[in-house]
Design a protein around this motif. Structure first.
Motif, PDB file in Angstrom:
ATOM      1  N   LEU A 157       0.859  -1.189   0.000  1.00 24.15           N
ATOM      2  CA  LEU A 157       0.000   0.000   0.000  1.00 24.15           C
ATOM      3  C   LEU A 157       0.893   1.236   0.000  1.00 24.15           C
ATOM      4  O   LEU A 157       1.514   1.569   1.010  1.00 24.15           O
ATOM      5  N   THR A 158       0.998   1.909  -1.133  1.00 24.75           N
ATOM      6  CA  THR A 158       1.937   3.018  -1.263  1.00 24.75           C
ATOM      7  C   THR A 158       1.277   4.393  -1.292  1.00 24.75           C
ATOM      8  O   THR A 158       1.984   5.409  -1.257  1.00 24.75           O
ATOM      9  N   ALA A 159      -0.034   4.479  -1.353  1.00 26.96           N
ATOM     10  CA  ALA A 159      -0.721   5.766  -1.248  1.00 26.96           C
ATOM     11  C   ALA A 159      -2.157   5.527  -0.833  1.00 26.96           C
ATOM     12  O   ALA A 159      -2.793   4.556  -1.267  1.00 26.96           O
ATOM     13  N   PHE A 160      -2.654   6.449  -0.011  1.00 27.28           N
ATOM     14  CA  PHE A 160      -4.048   6.378   0.426  1.00 27.28           C
ATOM     15  C   PHE A 160      -4.477   7.810   0.735  1.00 27.28           C
ATOM     16  O   PHE A 160      -4.239   8.331   1.824  1.00 27.28           O
ATOM     17  N   GLU A 161      -5.103   8.464  -0.257  1.00 28.68           N
ATOM     18  CA  GLU A 161      -5.409   9.887  -0.194  1.00 28.68           C
ATOM     19  C   GLU A 161      -6.913  10.120  -0.045  1.00 28.68           C
ATOM     20  O   GLU A 161      -7.708   9.526  -0.778  1.00 28.68           O
ATOM     21  N   LEU A 162      -7.276  10.985   0.887  1.00 29.79           N
ATOM     22  CA  LEU A 162      -8.682  11.305   1.166  1.00 29.79           C
ATOM     23  C   LEU A 162      -9.036  12.654   0.559  1.00 29.79           C
ATOM     24  O   LEU A 162      -8.279  13.621   0.681  1.00 29.79           O
ATOM     25  N   MET A 163     -10.218  12.746  -0.093  1.00 30.81           N
ATOM     26  CA  MET A 163     -10.648  13.984  -0.733  1.00 30.81           C
ATOM     27  C   MET A 163     -12.159  14.168  -0.559  1.00 30.81           C
ATOM     28  O   MET A 163     -12.909  13.191  -0.636  1.00 30.81           O
ATOM     29  N   PRO A 164     -12.623  15.410  -0.382  1.00 30.04           N
ATOM     30  CA  PRO A 164     -14.063  15.670  -0.258  1.00 30.04           C
ATOM     31  C   PRO A 164     -14.686  16.021  -1.607  1.00 30.04           C
ATOM     32  O   PRO A 164     -13.988  16.396  -2.556  1.00 30.04           O
ATOM     33  N   PRO A 200     -21.871  11.434  -8.141  1.00 24.70           N
ATOM     34  CA  PRO A 200     -21.115  12.100  -7.071  1.00 24.70           C
ATOM     35  C   PRO A 200     -21.193  11.330  -5.749  1.00 24.70           C
ATOM     36  O   PRO A 200     -22.184  10.642  -5.464  1.00 24.70           O
ATOM     37  N   HIS A 201     -20.151  11.481  -4.961  1.00 26.77           N
ATOM     38  CA  HIS A 201     -20.086  10.885  -3.626  1.00 26.77           C
ATOM     39  C   HIS A 201     -19.591  11.945  -2.648  1.00 26.77           C
ATOM     40  O   HIS A 201     -18.921  12.906  -3.036  1.00 26.77           O
ATOM     41  N   ARG A 202     -19.914  11.774  -1.389  1.00 24.48           N
ATOM     42  CA  ARG A 202     -19.514  12.780  -0.398  1.00 24.48           C
ATOM     43  C   ARG A 202     -18.006  12.805  -0.204  1.00 24.48           C
ATOM     44  O   ARG A 202     -17.414  13.851   0.015  1.00 24.48           O
ATOM     45  N   TRP A 203     -17.370  11.648  -0.272  1.00 24.51           N
ATOM     46  CA  TRP A 203     -15.933  11.555  -0.059  1.00 24.51           C
ATOM     47  C   TRP A 203     -15.312  10.584  -1.067  1.00 24.51           C
ATOM     48  O   TRP A 203     -16.014   9.727  -1.622  1.00 24.51           O
ATOM     49  N   TYR A 204     -14.018  10.747  -1.268  1.00 22.01           N
ATOM     50  CA  TYR A 204     -13.281   9.903  -2.211  1.00 22.01           C
ATOM     51  C   TYR A 204     -11.953   9.473  -1.590  1.00 22.01           C
ATOM     52  O   TYR A 204     -11.382  10.175  -0.747  1.00 22.01           O
ATOM     53  N   VAL A 205     -11.480   8.337  -2.040  1.00 20.82           N
ATOM     54  CA  VAL A 205     -10.142   7.870  -1.683  1.00 20.82           C
ATOM     55  C   VAL A 205      -9.418   7.477  -2.955  1.00 20.82           C
ATOM     56  O   VAL A 205      -9.991   6.806  -3.818  1.00 20.82           O
ATOM     57  N   LEU A 206      -8.177   7.921  -3.090  1.00 22.79           N
ATOM     58  CA  LEU A 206      -7.302   7.433  -4.143  1.00 22.79           C
ATOM     59  C   LEU A 206      -6.366   6.433  -3.482  1.00 22.79           C
ATOM     60  O   LEU A 206      -5.645   6.769  -2.537  1.00 22.79           O
ATOM     61  N   ILE A 207      -6.392   5.218  -3.946  1.00 24.39           N
ATOM     62  CA  ILE A 207      -5.596   4.146  -3.353  1.00 24.39           C
ATOM     63  C   ILE A 207      -4.627   3.598  -4.394  1.00 24.39           C
ATOM     64  O   ILE A 207      -5.009   3.385  -5.543  1.00 24.39           O
ATOM     65  N   GLU A 208      -3.370   3.419  -3.994  1.00 21.42           N
ATOM     66  CA  GLU A 208      -2.356   2.886  -4.907  1.00 21.42           C
ATOM     67  C   GLU A 208      -1.702   1.661  -4.285  1.00 21.42           C
ATOM     68  O   GLU A 208      -1.303   1.678  -3.120  1.00 21.42           O
ATOM     69  N   ILE A 209      -1.584   0.610  -5.072  1.00 24.52           N
ATOM     70  CA  ILE A 209      -0.911  -0.620  -4.672  1.00 24.52           C
ATOM     71  C   ILE A 209       0.290  -0.823  -5.596  1.00 24.52           C
ATOM     72  O   ILE A 209       0.152  -0.773  -6.822  1.00 24.52           O
TER      73      ILE A 209
END
Length: 479
Positions: A257-264, A285-294
């Motif tokens: 798990l090399t990135a885990f970014e939270l965004m509104p 649309p969603h209330r929140w987002y996550v960018l996840i990198e493996i």
């Protein structure tokens, strides 16, 4: 927020002595040429200077500081001028700005030892390319990587999106070369991963924001280039759901798990509105987002399998509402662009009061809920853009002005909003400075919040390294 202590401009004969060190082409006195070095990204600390020096060697930096020490002339080191807390800004025409952009040589690359030795003026994007050319990977990644420089990254102990797996810049540095206030050169360009010979001066210089010495070169760690890297954009309902997803991802992926970014959602809307080529990766649309990198050192298939297993489990648990997995390098770049442009996309929306905070990862949702309540009570209509590195608890809690508000009136409440947000951070055993540094912006708050013995020791270190207070005076800690 500019500070102008009123130190008089440099005398003409002193300007000539400094200019003789670097040559007339690299000693700038024309206000039109100097202007570009005095404007920083947030427009909070417009600089005041009559002389900008652009040394091209460590010897020239040494001679500059010898003369500065002799004449008690304040020196402000500057790299790519991307800092966000005023650490690279001159405060009076009596200070000399020393820009390190010409110190940009790649001195050495050691593929077997997995290190590279770079001078301070090397742009971060070039550093990444040097690693790539050697078949290796340098993990420091920032939104400003096209212009920020290695020396500034080290001086501010920059963080970025890779901290979760690789650590801050301090963890990526094995050795340092720096010029001290006296002009002496600290030759610490060691490549050793183990060296227990006394105090580690490298770790004092990294993160010192140019107040203890001017970093001129560094030995940086390189890593095996991942054989596969997979990215997903995930829509979910709350930061608590994001924390649940993080727990599942860490359990299944571990070090992959090399990135885990939270965004509104509001940050997404700003980015789409103001960034060319930006688009919502999801259908709704969603209330929140996550960018996840493996990332996987084995294969692209291994990275893809791990990512899909994480998402499948999260969907089944009801944690995730929707997700898109990048199907190409173009998709992956688009996903990352949405995150990287989120900082800059706030500027067209008017004034923005910034906070660079960190709390224990388990408290991030509590912090966001408490801070939102307190800020909106104090400033109804404020638009809160809270995003960042959820995996290490670092949230950029930014407040954009209410629609139609007067920008100057809004920004005049900067310190008030800081007090509100930082009080909640303190209650949760967090920090008000996670990765951007202290500079001028947070200097007084640092002095107020550090324990007495801690600030006393910091001031003692500053006096030892810089007895005449000529290195970036008034920044980080005052003596």
């Amino acid at each position: 927020m500019s500070e102008h202590p009123g130190k008089p401009p440099l005398a003409p004969d002193l300007i000539e002595r400094f200019a003789a060190i670097v040559g007339p082409r690299n000693a700038l006195t024309d206000p039109g040429l100097i202007e570009a070095y005095l404007q920083e990204p947030r427009d909070l600390f417009p600089g005041h200077a009559t002389l900008v020096l652009r040394p091209g060697s460590v010897g020239e930096v040494s001679d500059i500081l010898k003369l500065a020490s002799e004449t008690r002339t304040p020196i402000v080191p500057q790299g790519g001028n991307t800092g966000l807390v005023g650490g690279q800004s001159t405060r009076s025409p009596g200070e000399v700005l020393v820009n390190l952009s010409r110190l940009d040589r790649v001195r050495d690359v050691d593929p077997l030892g997995r290190t590279m030795t770079l001078e301070a003026g090397v742009v971060l994007e070039k550093a990444q390319a040097v690693a790539e050319e050697a078949g290796l990977f340098f993990p420091l990644s920032l939104g400003s990587q096209g212009s920020c420089q290695v020396g500034g990254n080290l001086a501010s102990n920059a963080g970025g999106t890779g901290v979760l797996a690789y650590g801050n810049t301090r963890e990526l540095c094995l050795g340092i070369e720096a010029v001290l206030a006296s002009g002496e050169v600290f030759h610490g360009l060691r490549r050793l991963k183990k060296d227990n010979r006394g105090y580690d001066l490298r770790d004092l210089l990294v993160g010192s924001e140019g107040t203890l010495g001017i970093i001129t070169a560094a030995v940086l760690k390189l890593f095996p280039k991942p054989a596969g890297r997979e990215v997903a954009y995930v829509g979910l309902g709350s930061p608590r759901a994001a924390l649940d997803l993080l727990k599942r991802a860490e359990r299944q992926a571990g070090g992959q798990l090399t990135a885990f970014e939270l965004m509104p959602r509001i940050g997404m809307e700003f980015t789409i509105r103001h960034t060319q080529g930006a688009r919502d990766p999801l259908d709704a649309p969603h209330r929140w987002y996550v960018l996840i990198e493996i990332s996987s050192n084995r294969s692209a298939a291994d990275a893809r399998d791990t990512l899909e297993a994480i998402l499948a489990e999260a969907f089944e648990a009801g944690t995730v509402e929707d997700a898109a997995v990048a199907q190409s390098l173009t998709d992956a770049a688009t996903f990352w662009k949405m995150r990287e442009e989120m900082s800059w996309a706030q500027k067209p929306e008017g004034g923005s009061i910034k906070h660079d905070v960190a709390v224990p990862v388990a408290r991030v949702a509590d912090f966001l809920e408490a801070a939102d309540r307190a800020v909106l009570e104090a400033m109804p209509g404020a638009r809160i853009v809270a995003f960042g590195h959820l995996g290490d608890g670092n949230i950029h809690y930014n407040i954009s002005q209410p629609v139609g508000a007067d920008k100057a009136a809004f920004l005049s409440r900067w310190k008030e909003m800081n007090r509100i947000v930082h009080a909640i951070v303190a209650e949760m055993d967090g920090t008000f400075s996670a990765e951007h540094g202290i500079g001028l912006l947070k200097r007084d708050e640092l002095a107020e919040t550090k324990q007495g013995v801690e600030i006393k020791l910091m001031r003692g270190v500053k006096r030892l390294f810089d007895p005449y207070d000529i290195l970036n005076p008034g920044k980080l800690v005052q003596i």
